[in-house]
Scaffold this active site. Structure first.
Site, mmCIF file in Angstrom:
data_model
loop_
_atom_site.group_PDB
_atom_site.id
_atom_site.type_symbol
_atom_site.label_atom_id
_atom_site.label_comp_id
_atom_site.label_asym_id
_atom_site.label_seq_id
_atom_site.Cartn_x
_atom_site.Cartn_y
_atom_site.Cartn_z
ATOM 1 N N TYR A 159 0.833 -1.199 0.000
ATOM 2 C CA TYR A 159 0.000 0.000 0.000
ATOM 3 C C TYR A 159 0.875 1.260 0.000
ATOM 4 C CZ TYR A 159 -3.872 3.079 1.406
ATOM 5 O OH TYR A 159 -4.825 4.074 1.466
HETATM 6 N N1 NAD Z 1 -10.187 5.637 4.450
HETATM 7 C C1 NAD Z 1 -8.993 6.104 4.732
HETATM 8 O O1 NAD Z 1 -8.624 6.282 5.905
HETATM 9 C C2 NAD Z 1 -8.034 6.423 3.639
HETATM 10 C C3 NAD Z 1 -6.857 7.077 3.992
HETATM 11 C C4 NAD Z 1 -5.957 7.399 2.987
HETATM 12 C C5 NAD Z 1 -6.232 7.089 1.690
HETATM 13 N N2 NAD Z 1 -7.393 6.433 1.376
HETATM 14 C C6 NAD Z 1 -7.620 6.133 -0.023
HETATM 15 O O2 NAD Z 1 -8.864 6.667 -0.418
HETATM 16 C C7 NAD Z 1 -9.417 5.889 -1.464
HETATM 17 C C8 NAD Z 1 -10.847 5.481 -1.070
HETATM 18 O O3 NAD Z 1 -10.772 4.716 0.110
HETATM 19 P P1 NAD Z 1 -12.057 4.356 0.982
HETATM 20 O O4 NAD Z 1 -11.596 4.339 2.398
HETATM 21 O O5 NAD Z 1 -13.189 5.205 0.587
HETATM 22 O O6 NAD Z 1 -12.274 2.830 0.525
HETATM 23 P P2 NAD Z 1 -13.600 1.983 0.232
HETATM 24 O O7 NAD Z 1 -13.156 0.566 0.260
HETATM 25 O O8 NAD Z 1 -14.699 2.419 1.135
HETATM 26 O O9 NAD Z 1 -13.983 2.411 -1.254
HETATM 27 C C9 NAD Z 1 -13.169 2.082 -2.344
HETATM 28 C C10 NAD Z 1 -14.028 1.948 -3.582
HETATM 29 O O10 NAD Z 1 -13.151 1.617 -4.680
HETATM 30 C C11 NAD Z 1 -13.807 0.645 -5.454
HETATM 31 N N3 NAD Z 1 -12.838 -0.147 -6.195
HETATM 32 C C12 NAD Z 1 -11.990 -1.090 -5.713
HETATM 33 N N4 NAD Z 1 -11.304 -1.656 -6.711
HETATM 34 C C13 NAD Z 1 -11.718 -1.049 -7.852
HETATM 35 C C14 NAD Z 1 -11.375 -1.194 -9.219
HETATM 36 N N5 NAD Z 1 -10.505 -2.124 -9.631
HETATM 37 N N6 NAD Z 1 -11.977 -0.393 -10.126
HETATM 38 C C15 NAD Z 1 -12.896 0.526 -9.730
HETATM 39 N N7 NAD Z 1 -13.282 0.683 -8.462
HETATM 40 C C16 NAD Z 1 -12.690 -0.089 -7.529
HETATM 41 C C17 NAD Z 1 -14.583 -0.213 -4.457
HETATM 42 O O11 NAD Z 1 -15.628 -0.948 -5.099
HETATM 43 C C18 NAD Z 1 -15.084 0.829 -3.479
HETATM 44 O O12 NAD Z 1 -16.354 1.316 -3.856
HETATM 45 C C19 NAD Z 1 -8.468 4.689 -1.653
HETATM 46 O O13 NAD Z 1 -7.596 4.950 -2.711
HETATM 47 C C20 NAD Z 1 -7.721 4.654 -0.340
HETATM 48 O O14 NAD Z 1 -6.445 4.052 -0.504
HETATM 49 C C21 NAD Z 1 -8.285 6.104 2.321
#
Ligand code: NAD
Length: 252
Positions: A159
């Site tokens: 990651y």
């Molecule tokens: N939640 C956190 O604390 C956090 C912190 C830093 C970064 N992020 C980043 O933010 C982004 C969103 O995270 P989140 O927490 O909302 O996650 P989440 O799992 O709630 O949502 C992620 C979404 O991406 C979709 N997805 C996964 N693989 C896919 C693909 N191959 N093609 C298209 N869609 C796809 C999933 O279906 C899901 O709807 C991610 O990139 C994550 O790394 C999240």
């Protein structure tokens, strides 16, 4: 303040079925953008799209798998057919892969899966949307990276590495298109309460939250508001940059 004074302002949200993407889609639509909900989870994207206010125009949804260039091309083409010009895109698709494991324990298949979505997928998305935006000489492209890409989180080699790669890619792309009207930026949140975080071991979440000087998780609304600003016409003199959303964990 109005984020989107000129209507229609058409925004594609990849990863709109859950978490940050879903919150962004709701916030953007409430602010008057017309939103396309794109996600590998087709039913989830459709459900979110149907529930959006139509202030800025009827929403659209489509299945999009960022690991598959043809799927992304189709989704962008479908959005352009429904909306016309796509002014902005935020890519929230991402996975953590296996966590709480040391680097020597990382399975290559897991690394490849995380890489395919978080980094290679971001390139596929960028190429498809840049081909659409450049002829219009306007665009706001935003990738959601992570604090893990700046600091490196223990137990999260795949990651952290892919998010660091994404930050580097955005720096390069920002310069590539700096003389056009298209900006390319990233956002690096710390812990935001979403299903992605809920699926992590408690020890991993505690490790991440303990490092935040504000001593709390970020709220989805805080994340969505920053996304809306970066995607708006007002955010016009910043490109190749990684915006911070970490409650003081990163001050650079
Ligand atoms: N939640 C956190 O604390 C956090 C912190 C830093 C970064 N992020 C980043 O933010 C982004 C969103 O995270 P989140 O927490 O909302 O996650 P989440 O799992 O709630 O949502 C992620 C979404 O991406 C979709 N997805 C996964 N693989 C896919 C693909 N191959 N093609 C298209 N869609 C796809 C999933 O279906 C899901 O709807 C991610 O990139 C994550 O790394 C999240």
């Amino acid at each position: 303040m109005s984020y989107f004074p000129n209507r229609p302002y058409n925004v594609a949200v990849i990863g709109a079925a859950s978490g940050i993407g879903e919150a962004a889609a709701r916030f953007l639509a409430a602010e008057g953008a017309r939103v396309a909900c794109l996600d590998a989870n087709e039913a989830g994207a459709a459900t979110v799209a149907k529930a959006l206010p139509a202030k800025g125009g009827e929403s659209f949804s489509a299945r999009t798998d960022v690991t598959d260039a043809a799927s992304v091309e189709n989704a962008i083409a479908g959005t352009a057919k429904a909306f016309g010009q796509i002014h902005a895109l935020v890519n929230c698709a991402g996975i953590t892969g296996k966590t709480n494991i040391k680097a020597h324990e990382v399975e290559l298949a897991d690394f490849d899966r995380v890489h395919a979505i978080n980094l290679r997928g971001a390139l596929i998305v960028s190429q498809a949307i840049l081909r659409h935006m450049l002829p219009h000489n306007y665009g706001r492209l935003l990738h959601v990276a992570s604090i893990a890409g700046k600091e490196g989180n223990a137990g999260m080699t795949a990651y952290s590495a892919t998010k660091a790669g994404l930050i580097g890619m955005v720096k390069s792309m920002g310069k590539d298109y700096a003389e056009t009207g298209v900006t390319v930026n990233a956002l690096a949140p710390a812990v935001i309460r979403t299903p992605l975080v809920a699926a992590l071991p408690d020890a991993t979440v505690k490790y991440m939250t303990d490092k935040i000087p504000m001593r709390r998780c970020g709220e989805l609304e805080e994340c969505a508001a920053m996304i809306a600003f970066i995607l708006s016409p007002a955010c016009s003199f910043t490109t190749g940059f990684t915006f911070d959303l970490t409650g003081g964990r990163a001050t650079y």
